[in-house]
Design an enzyme around this catalytic site. Sequence first.
Site, mmCIF file in Angstrom:
data_model
loop_
_atom_site.group_PDB
_atom_site.id
_atom_site.type_symbol
_atom_site.label_atom_id
_atom_site.label_comp_id
_atom_site.label_asym_id
_atom_site.label_seq_id
_atom_site.Cartn_x
_atom_site.Cartn_y
_atom_site.Cartn_z
ATOM 1 N N CYS A 139 -8.842 1.547 5.336
ATOM 2 C CA CYS A 139 -8.940 1.248 3.910
ATOM 3 C C CYS A 139 -10.274 0.573 3.583
ATOM 4 C CB CYS A 139 -7.753 0.413 3.435
ATOM 5 S SG CYS A 139 -7.603 0.402 1.621
ATOM 6 N N HIS A 165 -3.280 3.977 5.314
ATOM 7 C CA HIS A 165 -2.821 2.770 5.988
ATOM 8 C C HIS A 165 -1.870 3.050 7.155
ATOM 9 C CE1 HIS A 165 -4.439 -0.344 3.267
ATOM 10 N NE2 HIS A 165 -4.362 0.615 2.353
ATOM 11 N N GLU A 214 -1.331 1.200 9.552
ATOM 12 C CA GLU A 214 -0.656 -0.051 9.923
ATOM 13 C C GLU A 214 0.673 -0.225 9.184
ATOM 14 O OE1 GLU A 214 -2.684 -1.435 6.184
ATOM 15 O OE2 GLU A 214 -3.004 0.064 7.746
#
Length: 238
Positions: free
Chosen positions: A109, A212, A214
């Site tokens: 990001c 993303h 994560e």
Amino acid sequence: MERKPTVGIVSLYDETKESYWMLPGYVEGVEEAGGIPVILPLSQQGDALAHYAEAFDGFLFPGGHDLNPVFYGEERRETCGTLCPERDEMERRLFPLVLATKKPMLGICRGVQLFNVMLGGTLYQDIPTECPSGVEHHETPPYDKAAHTVCLAQDTPLFLAVGEEQIHVNSYHHQGIKALGKGLCEAAAAPDGLTEAVYLPEHPFCLAVQWHPEFSYKTDENSRKIFRAFVAACKNRF
């Protein structure tokens, strides 16, 4: 005991509490892939940054605040989000040190935007007002759900990692790449043409994605593959 690669992760920053913090997914994604994550404080001391660049096997530049537009030659617009001078200054100094070592680098990001700007590229300060489209780039919770597809360019670290020409990704950003930085190549694009991932062809492993992993690594195999490819590149250094 088999040695595991150490990965330095630049800390997130909470300006209201004046404190460092970290989303678990960055740490857990590296751990699941076989690495040892270490959260780096936002130091601006040259000797400390030089030590980081030398000590760790790879570096993860995570999401976070908007980059200061001064770094890409623009005045800040009203639509630009909150800035973090402490992190801007650290990453401005750390990025070239790490780049010079040729150690693996993964950006997520803000990380993709950082890579681009540090190499001379520019950003849209606010996608909805500067290049509006029908693609959902700023989804609502839960953040592990797919927001749109991206098309992957072949023969890139990203394509080699996931092995697919098109994947579904989550999305939570309001800024994006306008002009690519020097040496960077596009690794993936959204249906509206916005660059979603970049890499440096001359670097052993320098990859950054706009989405993303994560948030989605627990439910999405492609997200896990990105972390695994990064950690494998870190391990390949020894």
